[in-house]
Each structure stands twice: as structure tokens, then as C-alpha cells.
Scaffold this active site. Structure first.
Site, PDB file in Angstrom:
ATOM      1  N   THR A 106     -20.356  38.594 -49.095  1.00  0.00           N
ATOM      2  CA  THR A 106     -21.228  37.592 -48.487  1.00  0.00           C
ATOM      3  C   THR A 106     -22.431  37.412 -49.403  1.00  0.00           C
ATOM      4  O   THR A 106     -23.087  38.389 -49.765  1.00  0.00           O
ATOM      5  CB  THR A 106     -21.699  38.072 -47.102  1.00  0.00           C
ATOM      6  N   LYS A 182     -19.660  31.154 -44.382  1.00  0.00           N
ATOM      7  CA  LYS A 182     -19.793  32.568 -44.017  1.00  0.00           C
ATOM      8  C   LYS A 182     -21.220  32.876 -43.559  1.00  0.00           C
ATOM      9  O   LYS A 182     -21.430  33.630 -42.600  1.00  0.00           O
ATOM     10  CB  LYS A 182     -19.400  33.471 -45.191  1.00  0.00           C
ATOM     11  N   LYS A 250     -29.211  42.841 -44.707  1.00  0.00           N
ATOM     12  CA  LYS A 250     -28.858  42.052 -45.894  1.00  0.00           C
ATOM     13  C   LYS A 250     -28.542  40.597 -45.536  1.00  0.00           C
ATOM     14  O   LYS A 250     -29.145  39.666 -46.076  1.00  0.00           O
ATOM     15  CB  LYS A 250     -27.638  42.698 -46.561  1.00  0.00           C
TER      16      LYS A 250
END
Lengths: 311, 311
Positions: A106, A182, A250
């Protein structure tokens, strides 16, 4: 030529870089489908496990990619992906024109575009292919893949995608689109986990029976995929990491970076990120992301179910 | 005695107070099951519609309740419920001991307890019975009811609950538990709608195809019941109110009041409430709650699908 899939058999030489729970599962799915797999991971334990089921183990990413027509990179973020490609003993110098690099981490769409541009200079194909599903679906070859890239990249990666995914979304011809979709998924998922924790700990504070609340909510309009999946961890008092708090530190961090660059206010994602940060800051960064519930409990004096005694 | 259900037939005299989309649907389900229904609503239109399918229409709540063994109150909040009970021509003075008042409005648990205590002074039973499901399920007798109250209250309301609900959760013996569980549902639902809007408008800002994003997310871990239900309104550009922005201004307002009283921080609910407030403040309070997407679009310059031309 070992550099492209053998079209008569549909079998490829695949390098899998990164053998965490996702990468290991994808590598085992590839082996099961008859592909030749060379794995690389800095952890000797994961590599030894993969060797035991039939893969060759390489000493570096570049070593793994030496004879591969497809390099599948299953690392955590764009920095690690960059290092796999362009760091010491990286894969880029040994990949040949026409081979394909499938990137699963990602990352920001801009990073996917940057990496693909650098590979395009050497005529290496790039598939921007983030994954969704979790370790169990990785192991059974049933992931969802949100992919974008050139028709050539898709064609060259086809047999590999078939082996690892139940569903491949072809989102467009340009790298970056897969990464964007995503991010939208992580935007929602990150909020939904934090919301599940916020609501369940309030339910505890109000004296409700949490098992009953779980039953009612999962049958009602307040339900989410994440509520259904993560709240059982709270009910069991089990914070063994299935997916860690740091993942959403993150991913919501990347999301807020993107939103800021776009001059887009995202107050719910921002509020959720603060709760992941607080949970990590309190020392639970590597534990299950449902640990956000423990932060709410600590901030309010609410009680939560404790872990079942080991039997 | 008209004051209790005829146990030989299971048919009751039921007063339905409040004939909005939910109350009207519940009243029609009761008629379909053979109960005698007396309806009351300040709007003559709703009352006339109900009369056309076989109900008697009353001139006041008290008039409606005069011969009822069950009063089903389907209004918006605790203030309206209080007025139905204790206001001019209210139902409390005409209800007889042993009859039951079923309260469907979403309200603070403390309000449910207060109203039930006042009715207990007159030996009137109280069922704290918030609903979930929407107008279509109300009309088909398939609501979910999150109820708490004494065994007597449940028993006395049984035939009515059977007529209007597919699922009745019996959450406990005390009024207030049903209200609490409903608040937890609204807590999640309110966040999920705002999150759906925040994520979909960001997707637009990033240049993604929103129809594709909807398809991917509804098959992925970012999905929620509300995402699946509300995003089509955004895709259609159709903000005709199915459920209005003001509902969540109210419900997340109650939620934040409860959380403040409990010394419980609820930053995600607070952030979501600000977005409903902004949407209402901009003049869209009575439009569909997916209008929160229009606020995100206005704040970021993102474009959204426009309404299809009427055909």
C-alpha cells in the site's frame, strides 16, 4: 528463454520478495499451481518454511529475480519497495526488458507512478497491484487485487494473478489507480476499526453486555466488515496481532498526506489516525489493531473482557 | 374489556401515534395482521392515507388511546414522546393500568428511564423499543426492534411486536437498555455514513471512477452496511430524503451528550457530527444524509455525479 511465462503450460518463474504472512501465502499458492518460485526474505525462518514446501531460497532480491519472468514484491511500504528495486542487490539491474514487477505494498499513488516510470526507462513492466483479504485468503489463493497498469503488464502477470487471487479488478491502464483505490479502502477500513472500538467501549461504559451488542449490531445498519471482523478480538480479550496498529498508523498517515496535498479535509480519517497514534504511543503498536479499544478503555475507565486463560 | 389483547384471537386495539414513513408502515403491518388500529398524526395527509386502508383516525393522541390496550409511539425524539404522553390531549391520562406504551423514538437512556418511571406511577407498562430497518421494512412488518422492559410489558406487547418486526431483541428487564443499544447503532451508523462520504469524495478528487470504487469497496474490507446503502444516492446524484441529515444531527448530538456525561471521549463521533452540522448549516438539513458528500465536495472543489434527468 526463462524470461516469460511458458505459454504452452502457463507456468512462470516467479520471484517472491517478502515472505510475511501475505507473501508466504502468495508464494505457497504459486507453488500449488505449479509455478517455479524463488523466495527472498531477510528472516531465515520464513525462508526455511518456504523451502520446505518446494521453493528455492535466494540470498538477495537480485539473486531471486535473476531468472524470473515475474517479480512479486510483497513488502510493507514504498520505501521497502524502492529498496527491493534499487537498493543494494536489488532486482532492477537483473530484470530483463519485458519482464513484470508486481507491487503489492500500500503506497501513495504518486509513489506507484514514480517507481513505474523508473522501470519503464528499462522497459520493465510494472503492475500497481495492492491486495485485500488477509493471511488466510493469501494462503488459499483467494485474494482481491486492485490493479492498474498497461495491458502488457496484465497479460504478462496473468498466470501469477490467477494463482493468488479470487478477484482481480482491472482499474485502468496507468499505475497509481490501484494505489488510489486501495487508499480509499484503507481510509474506510481505518475509520471503521476505530469506530468499532469507540462504540464498543462506550457500550461497556454504559453497562451493556458486549456479546449481545455484537449480535445486535452485526444484524443492524451499524454493521461494517471491520466491526464484524475485529470486535471478536475485543470480546476474546485477544490482541495477538492479526494486523497491527502500525499498519493503520502508516496507511492513514499516507492518506492524510494525500488529502493534505489535494487540499482535501478528511476529519474522520484524522480523528481515527490520532487513536492509532495514541495506541502505538502507549506501547501497543505491534499488537492487534483492535487494541485501539484498550486506548478508549484507558481514557475512560471502562472495562473490557479479559483474555481467556490458556487451556 | 378492550384494555388487553384478546388472547383467543391475538388481536389488539392498537393506537399508533405518529404516521411518518416508519409509523405508517408499522400501522399498515398491524392492519394486515388483523389488529384494530387507531392512528393519529398532525398531518391530515398521512392520516387520510391510513384511513383509506382501514384504520380509524383520531383527533388527538388521547383520543387514539382511549380504547387501546397498546399505544405504539413512533415519533422523532424524547421531547415529542413526552408531549404525546403528558402534553395536551395526551395518552397518559386515558391509558388504563396494565396497558402498554411502546416507545420507538431514539433517545437517551436516561429519558427512557424517566418516561417509564412516570408511567409506572400509574401502573402503565413501558417498553423501550427503538427500531432499525427503514421505511420498506416497516411497511413489510420486518423491522428489527432493540427492546427492554419488564416481562409483563413484553408479554402484553407480544402480538404487536410480532406484527411489525422480523426480529425482536429482548435486551433486559429495565427500560434504557434498548435506548443504549440503539445509540451504539446510531454511533456507528452516523460515523459510517460520514466516512462513506469522506472517502467517496476523496476518490472523486483523485480522479477515480466512482462506480468502480463502489464495486470494489462493497467487495472489500472497507465495506459497511451504510456505505452499501447510501453511496448509490451519491452515484445517482439523488438527495431526496430517505433519512435526513437532521436525524444524525439529533442522534450524534444525543450520543455526544451521553459521552460527555460519562466522561467518555468519542472523537470519531464528534468529527462526524461536525460534518452533519455543516451540511445542515449549509441548508441541506432536510435532504438525504448522503448530502454530507456535497459538503465535502464544496470544501474541496471535487465534482460529484449529477442527478439523472427526469424521464
Amino acid at each position: 528463454m526463462p524470461m516469460s511465462a511458458d505459454e504452452s503450460t502457463g507456468k512462470s518463474n516467479v520471484a517472491v520478495i517478502g515472505l510475511g504472512s501475505m507473501g508466504f501465502g502468495m508464494a505457497s499458492s504459486l507453488l500449488r499451481c505449479g509455478h517455479a518460485v524463488v523466495g527472498y526474505d531477510p528472516s531465515g525462518t520464513a525462508a526455511a518454511k518456504l523451502a520446505a514446501i518446494g521453493a528455492r531460497i535466494a540470498k538477495s532480491p537480485g539473486d531471486a529475480a535473476a531468472n524470473a519472468s515475474v517479480v512479486l514484491c510483497v513488502v510493507v511500504n514504498s520505501a521497502q519497495t524502492d529498496a527491493v528495486l534499487f537498493g543494494g542487490s536489488g532486482v532492477c539491474p537483473v530484470m530483463v526488458p519485458g519482464s513484470v514487477f508486481i507491487s503489492s505494498a500500500t503506497m501513495a499513488p504518486s509513489e506507484a507512478k514514480r517507481l513505474s516510470s523508473r522501470l519503464a526507462e528499462r522497459d520493465i513492466l510494472y503492475l500497481d497491484a495492492p491486495i485485500s483479504g488477509g493471511a488466510a485468503k493469501a494462503a488459499s489463493g483467494a485474494l482481491t487485487i486492485m490493479a492498474s497498469g498497461s495491458p502488457d503488464a496484465f497479460e504478462h502477470a496473468r498466470h501469477v494473478l490467477d494463482a493468488i487471487a479470487a478477484k482481480v479488478y482491472r482499474l485502468g491502464g496507468e499505475p497509481g489507480i490501484g494505489a488510489s483505490v486501495k487508499m480509499i479502502n484503507q481510509h474506510l477500513a481505518g475509520i471503521h476499526i476505530a469506530a468499532a472500538c469507540e462504540a464498543m467501549v462506550l457500550a461497556s461504559k454504559l453497562g451493556l453486555d458486549l456479546f449481545t451488542v455484537y449480535e445486535v449490531i452485526t444484524a443492524s445498519a451499524g454493521n461494517s466488515w471491520m466491526f464484524e471482523n475485529r470486535v471478536p478480538h475485543i470480546l476474546d480479550g485477544d490482541y495477538t496481532p492479526r494486523s497491527s496498529v502500525e499498519i493503520f498508523v502508516k496507511d492513514l498517515g499516507i492518506l492524510e498526506d494525500i488529502a493534505r496535498a489535494e487540499r482535501y479535509p478528511a476529519p474522520l480519517a484524522a480523528a481515527a489516525l490520532q487513536m492509532y497514534l495514541a495506541t502505538s504511543g502507549a506501547g501497543m503498536g505491534r499488537e492487534d489493531d483492535a487494541s485501539v479499544a484498550r486506548t478508549y478503555a484507558a481514557l475512560s475507565g471502562a472495562s473490557l473482557p479479559s483474555a481467556k486463560p490458556a487451556t
